[in-house]
Motif scaffolding. Sequence first.
Motif, PDB file in Angstrom:
ATOM      1  N   ALA A   1       8.596 -22.423  -7.702  1.00 49.14           N
ATOM      2  CA  ALA A   1       7.385 -22.224  -7.343  1.00 49.14           C
ATOM      3  C   ALA A   1       6.546 -20.607  -7.150  1.00 49.14           C
ATOM      4  O   ALA A   1       5.450 -21.084  -7.706  1.00 49.14           O
ATOM      5  N   PHE A   2       7.692 -19.698  -8.173  1.00 49.86           N
ATOM      6  CA  PHE A   2       6.718 -18.744  -8.571  1.00 49.86           C
ATOM      7  C   PHE A   2       7.406 -17.383  -9.078  1.00 49.86           C
ATOM      8  O   PHE A   2       9.069 -17.908  -9.487  1.00 49.86           O
ATOM      9  N   PHE A   3       6.707 -16.326  -9.623  1.00 44.11           N
ATOM     10  CA  PHE A   3       7.890 -15.524 -10.455  1.00 44.11           C
ATOM     11  C   PHE A   3       6.784 -13.943 -10.730  1.00 44.11           C
ATOM     12  O   PHE A   3       6.472 -14.437  -9.824  1.00 44.11           O
ATOM     13  N   VAL A   4       8.027 -13.176 -10.197  1.00 42.70           N
ATOM     14  CA  VAL A   4       7.165 -11.650 -10.398  1.00 42.70           C
ATOM     15  C   VAL A   4       7.599 -11.128 -11.857  1.00 42.70           C
ATOM     16  O   VAL A   4       9.413 -10.970 -11.281  1.00 42.70           O
ATOM     17  N   LYS A   5       7.040 -10.403 -12.154  1.00 43.90           N
ATOM     18  CA  LYS A   5       7.041  -9.790 -13.632  1.00 43.90           C
ATOM     19  C   LYS A   5       7.030  -8.134 -13.180  1.00 43.90           C
ATOM     20  O   LYS A   5       5.706  -7.989 -13.375  1.00 43.90           O
ATOM     21  N   CYS A   6       7.443  -6.815 -13.115  1.00 42.95           N
ATOM     22  CA  CYS A   6       7.262  -5.698 -13.165  1.00 42.95           C
ATOM     23  C   CYS A   6       8.608  -5.314 -13.699  1.00 42.95           C
ATOM     24  O   CYS A   6       8.788  -4.489 -13.136  1.00 42.95           O
ATOM     25  N   ASP A   7       8.318  -4.386 -15.112  1.00 42.64           N
ATOM     26  CA  ASP A   7       9.178  -3.744 -16.162  1.00 42.64           C
ATOM     27  C   ASP A   7       8.489  -2.761 -16.643  1.00 42.64           C
ATOM     28  O   ASP A   7       7.244  -3.058 -17.128  1.00 42.64           O
ATOM     29  N   GLU A   8       8.990  -2.771 -17.864  1.00 47.19           N
ATOM     30  CA  GLU A   8       8.056  -1.820 -19.093  1.00 47.19           C
ATOM     31  C   GLU A   8       7.483  -2.407 -19.210  1.00 47.19           C
ATOM     32  O   GLU A   8       6.877  -2.165 -20.728  1.00 47.19           O
ATOM     33  N   GLU A   9       8.065  -4.122 -19.860  1.00 40.28           N
ATOM     34  CA  GLU A   9       6.850  -5.095 -20.560  1.00 40.28           C
ATOM     35  C   GLU A   9       5.772  -4.867 -20.071  1.00 40.28           C
ATOM     36  O   GLU A   9       4.231  -4.732 -20.825  1.00 40.28           O
TER      37      GLU A   9
ATOM     38  N   THR B   1      12.824   2.412 -10.146  1.00 37.98           N
ATOM     39  CA  THR B   1      13.247   2.414  -8.991  1.00 37.98           C
ATOM     40  C   THR B   1      11.757   1.844  -8.268  1.00 37.98           C
ATOM     41  O   THR B   1      12.056   0.470  -7.402  1.00 37.98           O
ATOM     42  N   LEU B   2      10.380   1.799  -8.454  1.00 35.68           N
ATOM     43  CA  LEU B   2       9.211   1.511  -8.137  1.00 35.68           C
ATOM     44  C   LEU B   2       9.232  -0.155  -8.716  1.00 35.68           C
ATOM     45  O   LEU B   2       8.536  -0.814  -7.898  1.00 35.68           O
ATOM     46  N   TRP B   3       9.245  -0.190  -9.327  1.00 36.83           N
ATOM     47  CA  TRP B   3       9.350  -1.532 -10.686  1.00 36.83           C
ATOM     48  C   TRP B   3      10.622  -2.490  -9.911  1.00 36.83           C
ATOM     49  O   TRP B   3      10.289  -3.343  -9.565  1.00 36.83           O
ATOM     50  N   ARG B   4      11.494  -2.627  -9.548  1.00 40.89           N
ATOM     51  CA  ARG B   4      12.293  -2.884  -8.369  1.00 40.89           C
ATOM     52  C   ARG B   4      12.239  -3.505  -7.196  1.00 40.89           C
ATOM     53  O   ARG B   4      12.294  -4.396  -6.839  1.00 40.89           O
ATOM     54  N   SER B   5      11.435  -2.334  -6.694  1.00 37.71           N
ATOM     55  CA  SER B   5      11.013  -2.320  -5.064  1.00 37.71           C
ATOM     56  C   SER B   5       9.999  -3.830  -5.412  1.00 37.71           C
ATOM     57  O   SER B   5      10.234  -4.272  -3.995  1.00 37.71           O
TER      58      SER B   5
ATOM     59  N   ARG C   1       9.096  -5.942  -7.332  1.00 34.05           N
ATOM     60  CA  ARG C   1       9.757  -7.075  -7.389  1.00 34.05           C
ATOM     61  C   ARG C   1      10.599  -7.728  -6.038  1.00 34.05           C
ATOM     62  O   ARG C   1      10.559  -8.569  -5.751  1.00 34.05           O
ATOM     63  N   ARG C   2      11.253  -7.057  -5.466  1.00 34.37           N
ATOM     64  CA  ARG C   2      12.153  -7.685  -4.720  1.00 34.37           C
ATOM     65  C   ARG C   2      11.039  -7.946  -3.297  1.00 34.37           C
ATOM     66  O   ARG C   2      11.912  -8.726  -2.897  1.00 34.37           O
ATOM     67  N   ASP C   3      10.149  -7.044  -3.119  1.00 35.11           N
ATOM     68  CA  ASP C   3       9.343  -7.493  -1.874  1.00 35.11           C
ATOM     69  C   ASP C   3       8.720  -8.292  -1.523  1.00 35.11           C
ATOM     70  O   ASP C   3       8.675  -9.212  -0.894  1.00 35.11           O
ATOM     71  N   ILE C   4       7.761  -8.489  -2.982  1.00 37.06           N
ATOM     72  CA  ILE C   4       6.888  -9.600  -3.224  1.00 37.06           C
ATOM     73  C   ILE C   4       7.897 -10.542  -3.431  1.00 37.06           C
ATOM     74  O   ILE C   4       6.996 -12.121  -2.934  1.00 37.06           O
ATOM     75  N   GLY C   5       8.879 -10.968  -4.517  1.00 37.86           N
ATOM     76  CA  GLY C   5       9.527 -11.883  -4.276  1.00 37.86           C
ATOM     77  C   GLY C   5      10.154 -12.763  -3.016  1.00 37.86           C
ATOM     78  O   GLY C   5      10.082 -13.840  -2.846  1.00 37.86           O
TER      79      GLY C   5
ATOM     80  N   ARG D   1       0.951  -1.396  -0.061  1.00 46.81           N
ATOM     81  CA  ARG D   1       0.065  -0.195  -0.421  1.00 46.81           C
ATOM     82  C   ARG D   1       0.808   1.148  -0.087  1.00 46.81           C
ATOM     83  O   ARG D   1       0.889   2.152  -0.481  1.00 46.81           O
ATOM     84  N   TRP D   2       2.258   0.936   0.529  1.00 42.98           N
ATOM     85  CA  TRP D   2       3.192   2.584   0.728  1.00 42.98           C
ATOM     86  C   TRP D   2       3.123   2.814  -0.799  1.00 42.98           C
ATOM     87  O   TRP D   2       3.828   4.234  -1.278  1.00 42.98           O
ATOM     88  N   MET D   3       2.984   2.170  -1.782  1.00 45.65           N
ATOM     89  CA  MET D   3       3.818   2.486  -3.486  1.00 45.65           C
ATOM     90  C   MET D   3       3.251   3.250  -4.289  1.00 45.65           C
ATOM     91  O   MET D   3       2.785   3.943  -4.858  1.00 45.65           O
ATOM     92  N   VAL D   4       1.474   3.556  -3.385  1.00 46.99           N
ATOM     93  CA  VAL D   4       0.658   4.380  -3.894  1.00 46.99           C
ATOM     94  C   VAL D   4       0.831   5.749  -4.332  1.00 46.99           C
ATOM     95  O   VAL D   4       1.430   6.025  -2.941  1.00 46.99           O
TER      96      VAL D   4
END
Length: 404
Positions: free
Chosen positions: A351-359, A321-325, A327-331, A311-314
């Motif tokens: 077991a899982f993947f987290v994708k958050c980037d320009e794509e 920088t936000l996309w990296r955060s 991926r890091r926190d959820i990962g 929720r802090w990301m709103v």
Amino acid sequence: MPTYFSPGIYVEEVPSGARPIGPVGTSTAAFVGLAPNRTARVNEAVAVNSWSEFLRLYADGDNLESTPLARAVFGFLDNGGTRCWVVNVGEGGQLTGTGGKRGGLQLLEAIDEINILAAPGYHDPVSHEALISTAERLRTMVAICDPPPEVEDISRLTRVATPPRSSGKPAEGTPKPDDDPPGGDRPRQSDFATYYFPWIRVRDPLSGDLVLTPPSGHVAGIWARTDALRGVHKAPANEPVRGAVDLAYRVTRPEHDVLNPKGVNVIRFFAGEGIRLWGARTLAAEASEWRYLNVRRLSIAIEQAIAGGTRWMVFEPNDYTLWRSIRRDIGAFLTRVWRDGALLGRTPEEAFFVKCDEETNPANVRDAGMVVAHIGIAVVKPAEFVVFKLSQWAGGTETETIGG
């Protein structure tokens, strides 16, 4: 930059930027029904943490008649539950408010911690629909639907009921309709609801008499107990029903073969082992990925944890920088879930993947004020069918486990 006025060594604490995502509770239940004291806290949602607290709030007086709600709360606490919310609908009350006023199930919508929903004493099609609709709309809980107290034709449990035109009434103290609803007794398909059969015989906590009661309260307690001992990823089945001394109907193996594929979770009696929950399915379709109860509840828990922990990301700048955060926190969170044994895979990458980037966040998505992350998880499913192949050889009997 801080200002330094004299030579020396200065130590500064610099935030790492990581904001850990913590687990959420999964075992808080809510019960809506008729309390022993019909006038106590009517249409109020009240948190209850012990049986003595329930008695003080809802059974203060003499010659009080026990109700399915009272037995459900006692069964929940007796089977491992620790906290629940109670709504007393009062004499002749409905599961939902009337005249534009919120009541019954609607009072629970503002309480975020509820994960399990039941209405002991309400088992008609209209009540089932109210429970299921509430769970589906909120998507933060799973509803437990109770069967009718008497079932002569077991096949009715496999056919979806047709709601009558009039609204449902509590099971006790209400005249039985002349004709059963056409079709059957089973609630409709839903990823957010379960159905247990049959009723169980327990010792009433108020009168001390042996009575039949709906299973939803005891089942909710077993869910909570399994969550505490093993985790929400463990299917809450093959567990003893504390307080149950008999069943209203003893399901046979051939009958169970018919009920289980239809999503009817059977409570069985086994010689030497007692009364146990022997099913952990939702009311989803047979081919649905949500047909297993633990898969549905684990997914809800993960979704709630991620939603609360990010929720802090709103309103943060929507950039790399936000996309990296994200991926890091959820990962990091999903890695802990994997280590707890809830996700399938020999490594976190399996077991899982987290994708958050320009794509996932092209210009048109960013212009709309959105940040999109794609998350995939491989959930461990229960070994519902364990098959053994036996073959004879010269040295004796060989047993091979081939999985389930």
